[in-house]
Design a protein around this motif. Structure first.
Motif, PDB file in Angstrom:
ATOM      1  N   ALA A 184      21.702  43.409  81.048  1.00 42.91           N
ATOM      2  CA  ALA A 184      22.616  43.849  82.113  1.00 42.91           C
ATOM      3  C   ALA A 184      23.336  42.654  82.723  1.00 42.91           C
ATOM      4  CB  ALA A 184      21.829  44.590  83.190  1.00 42.91           C
ATOM      5  N   SER A 185      24.556  42.892  83.178  1.00 45.19           N
ATOM      6  CA  SER A 185      25.284  41.868  83.930  1.00 45.19           C
ATOM      7  C   SER A 185      24.782  41.909  85.376  1.00 45.19           C
ATOM      8  CB  SER A 185      26.787  42.170  83.846  1.00 45.19           C
ATOM      9  OG  SER A 185      27.489  41.246  84.623  1.00 45.19           O
ATOM     10  N   LEU A 186      24.093  40.846  85.787  1.00 45.85           N
ATOM     11  CA  LEU A 186      23.443  40.821  87.110  1.00 45.85           C
ATOM     12  C   LEU A 186      23.977  39.678  87.953  1.00 45.85           C
ATOM     13  CD1 LEU A 186      19.606  41.157  86.279  1.00 45.85           C
ATOM     14  CD2 LEU A 186      21.188  42.977  87.000  1.00 45.85           C
ATOM     15  N   SER A 187      24.112  39.938  89.264  1.00 49.02           N
ATOM     16  CA  SER A 187      24.403  38.856  90.204  1.00 49.02           C
ATOM     17  C   SER A 187      23.565  39.065  91.447  1.00 49.02           C
ATOM     18  CB  SER A 187      25.896  38.816  90.544  1.00 49.02           C
ATOM     19  OG  SER A 187      26.250  39.942  91.323  1.00 49.02           O
ATOM     20  N   VAL A 188      23.533  38.059  92.326  1.00 54.68           N
ATOM     21  CA  VAL A 188      22.815  38.198  93.592  1.00 54.68           C
ATOM     22  C   VAL A 188      23.737  37.809  94.740  1.00 54.68           C
ATOM     23  CG1 VAL A 188      20.507  37.807  92.628  1.00 54.68           C
ATOM     24  CG2 VAL A 188      21.829  35.849  93.484  1.00 54.68           C
ATOM     25  N   ASP A 189      23.462  38.373  95.919  1.00 50.86           N
ATOM     26  CA  ASP A 189      24.248  38.061  97.125  1.00 50.86           C
ATOM     27  C   ASP A 189      23.279  37.792  98.269  1.00 50.86           C
ATOM     28  OD1 ASP A 189      26.037  37.831  99.213  1.00 50.86           O
ATOM     29  OD2 ASP A 189      26.979  39.801  98.911  1.00 50.86           O
ATOM     30  N   ALA A 190      23.333  36.558  98.800  1.00 48.26           N
ATOM     31  CA  ALA A 190      22.390  36.138  99.843  1.00 48.26           C
ATOM     32  C   ALA A 190      22.948  36.324 101.250  1.00 48.26           C
ATOM     33  CB  ALA A 190      22.017  34.678  99.629  1.00 48.26           C
ATOM     34  N   ASN A 191      24.226  36.601 101.365  1.00 44.84           N
ATOM     35  CA  ASN A 191      24.855  36.730 102.690  1.00 44.84           C
ATOM     36  C   ASN A 191      24.434  35.598 103.636  1.00 44.84           C
ATOM     37  OD1 ASN A 191      24.802  40.071 101.962  1.00 44.84           O
ATOM     38  ND2 ASN A 191      26.680  39.189 102.765  1.00 44.84           N
ATOM     39  N   ALA A 192      24.519  34.376 103.123  1.00 42.72           N
ATOM     40  CA  ALA A 192      24.395  33.170 103.960  1.00 42.72           C
ATOM     41  C   ALA A 192      22.985  32.921 104.494  1.00 42.72           C
ATOM     42  CB  ALA A 192      25.405  33.216 105.121  1.00 42.72           C
ATOM     43  N   ALA A 193      21.960  33.476 103.837  1.00 43.05           N
ATOM     44  CA  ALA A 193      20.610  33.437 104.412  1.00 43.05           C
ATOM     45  C   ALA A 193      19.812  32.183 104.071  1.00 43.05           C
ATOM     46  CB  ALA A 193      19.827  34.665 103.952  1.00 43.05           C
ATOM     47  N   TYR A 194      20.347  31.291 103.241  1.00 42.05           N
ATOM     48  CA  TYR A 194      19.554  30.140 102.781  1.00 42.05           C
ATOM     49  C   TYR A 194      20.162  28.827 103.273  1.00 42.05           C
ATOM     50  CZ  TYR A 194      17.379  33.497  99.587  1.00 42.05           C
ATOM     51  OH  TYR A 194      16.710  34.570  99.064  1.00 42.05           O
ATOM     52  N   SER A 195      19.372  27.742 103.034  1.00 42.48           N
ATOM     53  CA  SER A 195      19.887  26.409 103.343  1.00 42.48           C
ATOM     54  C   SER A 195      19.658  25.517 102.129  1.00 42.48           C
ATOM     55  CB  SER A 195      19.173  25.824 104.565  1.00 42.48           C
ATOM     56  OG  SER A 195      17.889  25.373 104.177  1.00 42.48           O
ATOM     57  N   LEU A 196      20.121  24.281 102.207  1.00 44.24           N
ATOM     58  CA  LEU A 196      19.929  23.350 101.086  1.00 44.24           C
ATOM     59  C   LEU A 196      18.448  23.060 100.835  1.00 44.24           C
ATOM     60  CD1 LEU A 196      22.695  20.578 101.110  1.00 44.24           C
ATOM     61  CD2 LEU A 196      22.302  22.377  99.417  1.00 44.24           C
ATOM     62  N   ASP A 197      17.594  23.319 101.817  1.00 45.38           N
ATOM     63  CA  ASP A 197      16.146  23.158 101.594  1.00 45.38           C
ATOM     64  C   ASP A 197      15.629  24.147 100.550  1.00 45.38           C
ATOM     65  OD1 ASP A 197      16.202  21.301 103.602  1.00 45.38           O
ATOM     66  OD2 ASP A 197      15.469  22.680 105.151  1.00 45.38           O
ATOM     67  N   ASP A 198      16.400  25.175 100.266  1.00 47.22           N
ATOM     68  CA  ASP A 198      15.952  26.221  99.336  1.00 47.22           C
ATOM     69  C   ASP A 198      16.437  25.989  97.908  1.00 47.22           C
ATOM     70  OD1 ASP A 198      14.727  27.879 101.384  1.00 47.22           O
ATOM     71  OD2 ASP A 198      16.771  28.272 102.063  1.00 47.22           O
ATOM     72  N   VAL A 199      16.805  24.759  97.583  1.00 46.99           N
ATOM     73  CA  VAL A 199      17.395  24.522  96.267  1.00 46.99           C
ATOM     74  C   VAL A 199      16.443  24.929  95.135  1.00 46.99           C
ATOM     75  CG1 VAL A 199      16.763  22.075  96.123  1.00 46.99           C
ATOM     76  CG2 VAL A 199      18.811  22.902  94.943  1.00 46.99           C
ATOM     77  N   THR A 200      15.138  24.846  95.366  1.00 43.59           N
ATOM     78  CA  THR A 200      14.194  25.247  94.303  1.00 43.59           C
ATOM     79  C   THR A 200      14.300  26.743  94.008  1.00 43.59           C
ATOM     80  OG1 THR A 200      12.472  25.469  95.964  1.00 43.59           O
ATOM     81  CG2 THR A 200      12.466  23.431  94.671  1.00 43.59           C
ATOM     82  N   THR A 201      14.574  27.545  95.044  1.00 48.19           N
ATOM     83  CA  THR A 201      14.776  28.985  94.829  1.00 48.19           C
ATOM     84  C   THR A 201      15.973  29.197  93.903  1.00 48.19           C
ATOM     85  OG1 THR A 201      13.905  29.460  97.023  1.00 48.19           O
ATOM     86  CG2 THR A 201      15.243  31.188  95.990  1.00 48.19           C
ATOM     87  N   PHE A 202      17.061  28.493  94.159  1.00 51.62           N
ATOM     88  CA  PHE A 202      18.263  28.683  93.336  1.00 51.62           C
ATOM     89  C   PHE A 202      18.064  28.131  91.928  1.00 51.62           C
ATOM     90  CE2 PHE A 202      19.688  29.097  97.706  1.00 51.62           C
ATOM     91  CZ  PHE A 202      20.244  30.361  97.614  1.00 51.62           C
ATOM     92  N   ARG A 203      17.261  27.060  91.806  1.00 56.78           N
ATOM     93  CA  ARG A 203      16.947  26.563  90.449  1.00 56.78           C
ATOM     94  C   ARG A 203      16.142  27.613  89.696  1.00 56.78           C
ATOM     95  NH1 ARG A 203      15.923  21.055  92.194  1.00 56.78           N
ATOM     96  NH2 ARG A 203      17.904  19.945  92.053  1.00 56.78           N
ATOM     97  N   ALA A 204      15.247  28.283  90.399  1.00 49.76           N
ATOM     98  CA  ALA A 204      14.457  29.344  89.752  1.00 49.76           C
ATOM     99  C   ALA A 204      15.392  30.492  89.336  1.00 49.76           C
ATOM    100  CB  ALA A 204      13.369  29.841  90.692  1.00 49.76           C
ATOM    101  N   LEU A 205      16.349  30.823  90.186  1.00 54.65           N
ATOM    102  CA  LEU A 205      17.285  31.911  89.847  1.00 54.65           C
ATOM    103  C   LEU A 205      18.150  31.540  88.641  1.00 54.65           C
ATOM    104  CD1 LEU A 205      18.326  33.090  93.430  1.00 54.65           C
ATOM    105  CD2 LEU A 205      16.892  34.325  91.793  1.00 54.65           C
ATOM    106  N   ASP A 206      18.330  30.241  88.412  1.00 57.61           N
ATOM    107  CA  ASP A 206      19.076  29.791  87.228  1.00 57.61           C
ATOM    108  C   ASP A 206      18.475  30.328  85.932  1.00 57.61           C
ATOM    109  OD1 ASP A 206      21.288  28.335  88.005  1.00 57.61           O
ATOM    110  OD2 ASP A 206      20.255  26.395  88.018  1.00 57.61           O
ATOM    111  N   GLY A 207      17.210  30.697  85.981  1.00 54.63           N
ATOM    112  CA  GLY A 207      16.540  31.151  84.767  1.00 54.63           C
ATOM    113  C   GLY A 207      16.851  32.580  84.360  1.00 54.63           C
TER     114      GLY A 207
END
Ligand code: OSB
Ligand code: MG
Length: 370
Positions: A184-207
């Protein structure tokens, strides 16, 4: 030239088919302002994309109502004869407040185009009469419910599924959806809820091979988005951060995003939306048409915009039944191939149903030119 003689403001409410939870709010009903303008030749409709609270942006319904009644409507009456494309300059004395401005700008344009017998899509320069549809899925209480909803939307034919995320309800949920739907073509929308401290979350989403991650960080921070984009593979798409073509230019120049979500209501109307589209086309950045859970009035407006050539990704232009048991216009339907027809009639091409207006209206106020 159009002379606006009267403006009717109307606050309406419609139950949503299911609660829509994001990182910033939960809505169980859609509450919005509609404006109807009367000219000598036609009437025109505009829908305000603000909600009851200032959670998505600074604007909210009661504030927008006040601004429309006490500042924007009087300015439009004082301007006498205007062309729809001049309404932006009539409103330029008011700082910000794009959602309120778009409401009346769109209504005047609708009236002008109805009088001329021209469809909004043709006026904007559309190159297609059907558009590809995606769907935005709110945060449900459980992963099971999320999987059920996604399966249902995919079965209906939606071409892209956008999952709302917030800290703590992100990687695991996306992993579950990806596992159940490998292609499936999937995307996510955080509506501004994160900060640069959460970069590990976004690296995980890269997978998870996501089409994009929408508005991960604060709405006012293009520089931090550029830093995040350098740290992750997935394309960042900006929504809240882009309020003008100048914002789009800055975001692209800085490398803050590689995709842009265009919402005409968020940026002050169709004029600015088209300029953002043009900027992105010039810079080779894909755009797509976002949504704000609009009723049939705003939906018709969005569909016309989504038919422009630069809109190359499926929009949040879902069928009426995804939002409401009963819309206020004839329902917009999506074909099983995941496309929806762009209205072809004069102006936005649809009218509210009088009985539905009567059933959904909380308040009306009629303003008249002296
Ligand atoms: O961030 O795109 C958003 C709805 C309300 C406010 C903000 C957003 C949304 C959506 C829904 O994602 C899009 C739609 O289907 O209209
Ligand atoms: Mg968004």
């Amino acid at each position: 030239m159009t002379l606006v003689r009267a403006i009717e403001l109307r606050l309406i409410t419609l139950p949503l088919v299911r609660p829509f939870r994001t990182s910033f709010s939960q809505e169980t009903e859609k509450e919005c302002i509609l404006a109807r303008v009367e000219t000598d030749d036609a009437e025109g409709w505009g829908e305000c994309v603000a909600g009851p609270d200032p959670g998505f942006s600074e604007e909210f319904n009661e504030g927008a109502w006040f601004l429309l009644r006490d500042f924007l409507a009087p300015a439009l009456f004082a301007a006498s004869e205007v062309r729809a494309e001049d309404v932006e300059s009539v409103f330029a004395f008011v700082r910000g407040n794009p959602m309120a401005k778009a409401t009346l700008a769109n209504a005047v344009l609708d009236a002008e185009l109805r009088a001329r017998g021209v469809s909004l899509a043709a006026y904007l320069g559309a190159d297609k009469d059907r558009v590809a549809c995606g769907v935005s899925v709110g945060i449900p209480p459980t992963t099971e419910q999320l999987l059920d909803q996604v399966a249902g939307y995919l079965a209906e034919g939606y071409r892209r599924i956008k999952l709302k995320i917030e800290p703590g309800l992100d990687v695991e949920r996306v992993a579950a959806v990806r596992e159940a739907n490998p292609h499936a073509s999937l995307s996510v929308d955080a509506n501004a809820a994160y900060s640069l401290d959460d970069v590990t979350t976004f690296r995980a989403l890269d997978g998870f091979d996501l089409l994009m991650v929408e508005q991960p960080l604060h709405h006012d921070d293009l520089v931090e988005h550029a830093k995040l984009q350098r740290e992750i593979r997935t394309d960042i798409c900006l929504d809240e951060s882009i309020r003008s073509a100048a914002d789009a230019e800055a975001a692209i120049e800085l490398g803050s995003c590689r995709i842009v979500n265009v919402k005409q209501g968020r940026v002050g109307g169709l004029g600015e939306a088209r300029r953002i589209h043009d900027t992105c086309v010039t810079r080779g950045v894909p755009v797509w048409c976002g949504g704000m859970l609009e009723t049939g009035i705003g939906r018709a407006t969005n569909l016309a915009l989504a038919a422009l050539p630069g809109f190359v990704l499926p929009g949040d232009t879902s069928a009426s039944e995804r939002y409401f048991h009963e819309d206020i216009t004839e329902p917009f339907r999506m074909d099983p191939d995941g496309t929806m027809a762009v209205p072809g009639g004069p102006g936005i091409g649809v009218d509210p149903l009088p009985d539905r207006l009567a059933q959904t209206t909380l308040r009306t106020e009629v303003l008249k030119k002296e």
